[in-house]
Design a protein around this motif. Structure first.
Motif, PDB file in Angstrom:
ATOM      1  N   VAL A 166     -65.693  40.816 -44.603  1.00 27.10           N
ATOM      2  CA  VAL A 166     -66.348  39.517 -44.629  1.00 27.10           C
ATOM      3  C   VAL A 166     -66.486  39.012 -46.059  1.00 27.10           C
ATOM      4  N   SER A 167     -66.937  39.889 -46.951  1.00 32.82           N
ATOM      5  CA  SER A 167     -67.168  39.476 -48.339  1.00 32.82           C
ATOM      6  C   SER A 167     -65.858  39.276 -49.094  1.00 32.82           C
ATOM      7  N   VAL A 168     -64.997  40.297 -49.077  1.00 33.38           N
ATOM      8  CA  VAL A 168     -63.769  40.239 -49.873  1.00 33.38           C
ATOM      9  C   VAL A 168     -62.769  39.252 -49.282  1.00 33.38           C
ATOM     10  N   TYR A 169     -62.495  39.352 -47.984  1.00 36.06           N
ATOM     11  CA  TYR A 169     -61.453  38.529 -47.383  1.00 36.06           C
ATOM     12  C   TYR A 169     -61.859  37.058 -47.325  1.00 36.06           C
ATOM     13  N   PHE A 170     -63.050  36.800 -46.817  1.00 37.18           N
ATOM     14  CA  PHE A 170     -63.432  35.400 -46.670  1.00 37.18           C
ATOM     15  C   PHE A 170     -63.628  34.731 -48.025  1.00 37.18           C
ATOM     16  N   LEU A 171     -64.304  35.409 -48.941  1.00 36.58           N
ATOM     17  CA  LEU A 171     -64.504  34.824 -50.260  1.00 36.58           C
ATOM     18  C   LEU A 171     -63.169  34.616 -50.973  1.00 36.58           C
ATOM     19  N   GLY A 172     -62.279  35.614 -50.814  1.00 34.90           N
ATOM     20  CA  GLY A 172     -60.949  35.464 -51.418  1.00 34.90           C
ATOM     21  C   GLY A 172     -60.197  34.295 -50.828  1.00 34.90           C
ATOM     22  N   THR A 173     -60.279  34.151 -49.518  1.00 32.12           N
ATOM     23  CA  THR A 173     -59.625  33.019 -48.854  1.00 32.12           C
ATOM     24  C   THR A 173     -60.208  31.695 -49.332  1.00 32.12           C
ATOM     25  N   LEU A 174     -61.527  31.632 -49.401  1.00 31.90           N
ATOM     26  CA  LEU A 174     -62.200  30.406 -49.828  1.00 31.90           C
ATOM     27  C   LEU A 174     -61.777  30.016 -51.248  1.00 31.90           C
ATOM     28  N   ILE A 175     -61.692  31.023 -52.120  1.00 32.55           N
ATOM     29  CA  ILE A 175     -61.312  30.757 -53.512  1.00 32.55           C
ATOM     30  C   ILE A 175     -59.869  30.271 -53.596  1.00 32.55           C
ATOM     31  N   LEU A 176     -58.963  30.968 -52.891  1.00 32.95           N
ATOM     32  CA  LEU A 176     -57.550  30.591 -52.949  1.00 32.95           C
ATOM     33  C   LEU A 176     -57.310  29.193 -52.386  1.00 32.95           C
ATOM     34  N   VAL A 177     -57.875  28.920 -51.214  1.00 35.55           N
ATOM     35  CA  VAL A 177     -57.661  27.622 -50.585  1.00 35.55           C
ATOM     36  C   VAL A 177     -58.362  26.519 -51.371  1.00 35.55           C
ATOM     37  N   GLY A 178     -59.593  26.788 -51.797  1.00 34.76           N
ATOM     38  CA  GLY A 178     -60.340  25.792 -52.566  1.00 34.76           C
ATOM     39  C   GLY A 178     -59.718  25.511 -53.911  1.00 34.76           C
ATOM     40  N   ASN A 179     -59.014  26.506 -54.460  1.00 35.83           N
ATOM     41  CA  ASN A 179     -58.352  26.327 -55.751  1.00 35.83           C
ATOM     42  C   ASN A 179     -57.210  25.316 -55.635  1.00 35.83           C
ATOM     43  N   ALA A 180     -56.582  25.260 -54.446  1.00 33.45           N
ATOM     44  CA  ALA A 180     -55.513  24.277 -54.229  1.00 33.45           C
ATOM     45  C   ALA A 180     -56.111  22.879 -54.104  1.00 33.45           C
ATOM     46  N   ASP A 181     -57.179  22.746 -53.315  1.00 36.92           N
ATOM     47  CA  ASP A 181     -57.898  21.470 -53.183  1.00 36.92           C
ATOM     48  C   ASP A 181     -59.233  21.769 -52.522  1.00 36.92           C
ATOM     49  N   TRP A 182     -60.295  21.288 -53.111  1.00 36.99           N
ATOM     50  CA  TRP A 182     -61.625  21.642 -52.617  1.00 36.99           C
ATOM     51  C   TRP A 182     -61.865  21.181 -51.182  1.00 36.99           C
ATOM     52  N   ARG A 183     -61.125  20.115 -50.774  1.00 36.96           N
ATOM     53  CA  ARG A 183     -61.317  19.610 -49.417  1.00 36.96           C
ATOM     54  C   ARG A 183     -60.834  20.600 -48.350  1.00 36.96           C
ATOM     55  N   LEU A 184     -59.855  21.476 -48.732  1.00 38.79           N
ATOM     56  CA  LEU A 184     -59.373  22.483 -47.780  1.00 38.79           C
ATOM     57  C   LEU A 184     -60.434  23.548 -47.491  1.00 38.79           C
ATOM     58  N   ALA A 185     -61.403  23.665 -48.388  1.00 41.16           N
ATOM     59  CA  ALA A 185     -62.453  24.672 -48.182  1.00 41.16           C
ATOM     60  C   ALA A 185     -63.490  24.213 -47.165  1.00 41.16           C
ATOM     61  N   LEU A 186     -63.570  22.897 -46.897  1.00 42.04           N
ATOM     62  CA  LEU A 186     -64.606  22.386 -45.993  1.00 42.04           C
ATOM     63  C   LEU A 186     -64.463  22.902 -44.553  1.00 42.04           C
ATOM     64  N   PRO A 187     -63.238  22.866 -43.950  1.00 43.07           N
ATOM     65  CA  PRO A 187     -63.114  23.429 -42.589  1.00 43.07           C
ATOM     66  C   PRO A 187     -63.469  24.923 -42.541  1.00 43.07           C
ATOM     67  N   LEU A 188     -63.136  25.640 -43.628  1.00 43.95           N
ATOM     68  CA  LEU A 188     -63.474  27.066 -43.667  1.00 43.95           C
ATOM     69  C   LEU A 188     -64.991  27.270 -43.660  1.00 43.95           C
ATOM     70  N   LEU A 189     -65.706  26.462 -44.421  1.00 43.42           N
ATOM     71  CA  LEU A 189     -67.164  26.582 -44.451  1.00 43.42           C
ATOM     72  C   LEU A 189     -67.761  26.216 -43.084  1.00 43.42           C
ATOM     73  N   ALA A 190     -67.206  25.159 -42.452  1.00 50.22           N
ATOM     74  CA  ALA A 190     -67.686  24.777 -41.122  1.00 50.22           C
ATOM     75  C   ALA A 190     -67.406  25.894 -40.111  1.00 50.22           C
ATOM     76  N   TRP A 191     -66.213  26.496 -40.229  1.00 51.46           N
ATOM     77  CA  TRP A 191     -65.864  27.608 -39.335  1.00 51.46           C
ATOM     78  C   TRP A 191     -66.817  28.782 -39.545  1.00 51.46           C
ATOM     79  N   LEU A 192     -67.144  29.066 -40.809  1.00 51.34           N
ATOM     80  CA  LEU A 192     -68.051  30.180 -41.109  1.00 51.34           C
ATOM     81  C   LEU A 192     -69.419  29.950 -40.481  1.00 51.34           C
ATOM     82  N   ILE A 193     -69.912  28.708 -40.568  1.00 51.70           N
ATOM     83  CA  ILE A 193     -71.214  28.403 -39.967  1.00 51.70           C
ATOM     84  C   ILE A 193     -71.161  28.629 -38.447  1.00 51.70           C
ATOM     85  N   GLY A 194     -70.094  28.109 -37.811  1.00 55.44           N
ATOM     86  CA  GLY A 194     -69.950  28.310 -36.367  1.00 55.44           C
ATOM     87  C   GLY A 194     -69.828  29.777 -36.001  1.00 55.44           C
ATOM     88  N   TYR A 195     -69.091  30.517 -36.820  1.00 53.09           N
ATOM     89  CA  TYR A 195     -68.884  31.951 -36.577  1.00 53.09           C
ATOM     90  C   TYR A 195     -70.209  32.712 -36.663  1.00 53.09           C
TER      91      TYR A 195
END
Length: 616
Positions: A166-195
């Motif tokens: 949860v910590s390494v994979y999700f945070l790593g994913t968030l950083i990689l995707v958000g590094n490309a464009d911060w807007r791509l991180a928004l669905p991930l954050l919404a998914w995390l809340i739902g999860y």
């Protein structure tokens, strides 16, 4: 190599087990002692592996961008060293780390960790009081030892695995995707809340269901084992159908909890699948829109979609891991209710061993009521001289067996003291006390082991010659030589079955007498010791029993008064009190309770009844 890793964690620690705590975290920490270094190594390796896997997705996105933008002729010259480094990581470093993690996880922890728990729990329970075992199914206790040991292991290991990913994979994913464009991180954050909402709703419910399921499972197993353990009684009373119904009731109770769990699983799986589909759609749609607006590269789109697909699979894995975690938490909580109970009888700190030179026994104003406040035994005093042989007599419920159980310290006195050679038995070790007492009971229990093992239970250091001498003394040598079990073992090596079921009652009784003869303890207790023997065998053994009793302090309980009439002193009990004592002749002259019992057993009551019927 495997052996080295398997030997890192000792499965059978020598330390004396202590009472485990009765709270979940403290209970798991108690049984995790000694395993922490290897758990930490496995956890660090898992975190590194997860970090490298996330980084690999980012590198694959770079490869997509290189392939789209760079010249084929200069590609290897420009990026070859990076590709070679990636190849080294993929082919050497990552497999090596996975292999090392597997060695610590599988070889060091998976087998040894639960075995340490079983070993410590079993040793702790072996010293529980007799009352503890009288209140529980043996099969239920054994099931809880086995289930809880595995559940503690799974709780600890799964917790570390889930936190890592949860910590390494999700945070790593968030950083990689958000590094490309911060807007791509928004669905991930919404998914995390739902999860997290799904976890918050479903997992505690599954934990409660799992706790009731673990209890229902152990209750079901206990009922089945109880039927098997008492199969002779079941058959004697023709109650196979009744026992089947008894077990069916336990199975139905277990099945109810299974159905509740499966309903939750179905609902959880459907909602999680919908949540993952929404994430994939939103990331896919948004990344394409950003690519059309030239905000992100093709490689970033590939990384985002690849990581989402990876999260799709991982989210289901994490959900099942968390569900299994709470299922195991339920099992641990159920096991704690049994394994964390305090011992009712404990040796005092630094208690000395009992030393018996004479064998004098004194019951000094003892009180015992089985915790009921009154009744059973109250203010009883009795002195037995060294080498004296007394017979305990009285109707059922008079307190004879209770008196013997208190001498063996199966229960703690509620008042007064019992002393052997002036030593208070409450202040010495229980093992040394029972080592000085030999006992033959009416309900003879043998271990499901060989005849030799059962005989040597009385004296483990005895030779075969000593064992044969005791067997001849108890008149069991002949039938031992003729024994053969289903595995072809004969004589001393033949197994006697659970509780000695392969032997007759008389054979079991004679083996028990031989075992006590071999033990040769200075204090001897005979509780209906010859009740299962026919008259000829009893007469043959009596001479050996007389020899065994020489120089010993003897307490004999018998309902057949003729077997103990020749004792030095007879002690008559009624309602937990001593009402008479003296020799056989003295008690007959006294014409009290003993005389009435004697007349009944010697035919007096028959004569009086015949006379009454003949009176016109």
């Amino acid at each position: 190599m495997f052996r080295w890793f398997e030997n890192r964690l000792a499965p059978f620690p020598p330390q004396e087990p202590q009472r485990p705590p009765d709270t979940l975290i403290a209970f798991c920490l108690h049984y995790t002692r000694g395993a922490w270094p290897y758990l930490m190594v496995a956890t660090v390796l898992m975190a590194l592996i997860a970090g490298i896997e996330v980084w690999m997705f980012g590198f694959l996105g770079n490869i997509v961008d290189w392939l789209a933008a760079q010249d084929r002729e200069t590609f290897l010259a420009d990026q070859g060293w990076k590709l070679a480094g990636m190849a080294l990581i993929v082919l050497v470093l990552l497999p090596g780390m996975v292999g090392l993690h597997s060695l610590f996880q599988q070889q060091t922890l998976m087998g040894n960790f639960p075995m340490r728990i079983r070993w410590q729990a079993h040793r702790y329970l072996l010293r529980q009081s007799m009352g503890f075992y009288q209140d529980e199914f043996a099969g239920r206790i054994a099931t809880k030892v086995m289930q809880t040991s595995l559940a503690v292991r799974e709780c600890v290991i799964k917790l570390f695995d889930v936190l890592n990913y949860v910590s390494v994979y999700f945070l790593g994913t968030l950083i990689l995707v958000g590094n490309a464009d911060w807007r791509l991180a928004l669905p991930l954050l919404a998914w995390l809340i739902g999860y997290l909402v799904l976890l918050r709703i479903f997992v505690p419910i599954m934990g409660r269901v799992s706790k009731s399921q673990a209890d229902a499972r152990s209750r079901m197993t206990g009922r089945i084992v109880d039927s098997y353990s008492n199969i002779q009684t079941v058959k004697l009373f023709s109650h196979a159908q009744r026992e089947a119904a008894f077990a069916k009731d336990g199975m139905q109770g277990f099945l109810v909890t299974v159905h509740r769990q499966m309903r939750l699983v179905t609902g959880l799986y459907g909602l999680l699948y919908l949540l993952n589909a929404l994430l994939l759609f939103s990331i896919g749609w948004l990344s394409i829109q950003l690519w059309l607006g030239e905000a992100v590269s093709v490689g970033a789109v590939a990384v985002a979609l690849g990581l989402v697909m990876r999260l799709w699979g991982m989210s289901q894995w994490i959900m099942w891991e968390v569900s299994a975690l709470f299922e195991n938490i339920g099992t641990v909580q159920d096991g704690m209710a049994t394994l964390s109970l305090p011992r009712q009888i404990e040796d005092r700190q630094n208690a000395p061993p009992l030393h018996v030179e004479k064998g004098e026994i004194v019951f000094d104003r003892i009180r015992f009521h089985y915790g009921k406040g009154s009744g059973v035994i109250d203010e009883l005093s009795l002195a037995i001289q060294s080498g004296e042989k007394i017979g305990l007599i009285g109707p059922s419920g008079a307190g004879k067996s209770t008196l013997v159980n208190l001498l063996l310290r199966f229960y703690e006195l509620e008042g007064g003291a019992i002393r052997i050679d002036g030593q208070n038995i409450a202040e010495v070790t229980q093992e040394s006390l029972r080592a000085q007492i030999g006992m033959v009971t009416q309900d003879t229990s043998l271990l499901h082991r060989s005849v030799r093992d059962n005989l040597l239970y009385g004296r483990p250091d005895a030779t075969d010659e000593m064992a044969w001498k005791a067997a001849r003394g108890a008149h069991v040598a002949d039938f031992i030589e003729s024994l053969r079990d289903t595995q072809g073992r004969i004589g001393f090596d033949a197994h006697v079955g659970e509780r000695g079921v392969k032997l007759s009652g008389g054979q079991r009784q004679r083996l028990a007498i031989a075992r006590v003869m071999l033990k040769d303890a200075p204090i001897l207790i005979l509780d209906e010791a010859t009740s299962a023997l026919d008259s000829d065998v009893e007469a043959a053994i009596q001479e050996n029993l007389d020899q065994l009793m020489k120089g010993k302090t003897v307490i004999a309980i018998a309902h057949r008064l003729s077997t103990i009439a020749a004792m030095d002193r007879l002690v008559v009990m009624e309602n937990g009190r001593i009402v008479e004592q003296g020799s056989h002749a003295e008690l007959i002259r006294h014409d009290g309770l003993y005389a009435r019992l004697w007349r009944r057993q010697s035919g007096g009551f028959l004569e009086s009844e015949v006379a009454a019927t003949e009176t016109p």
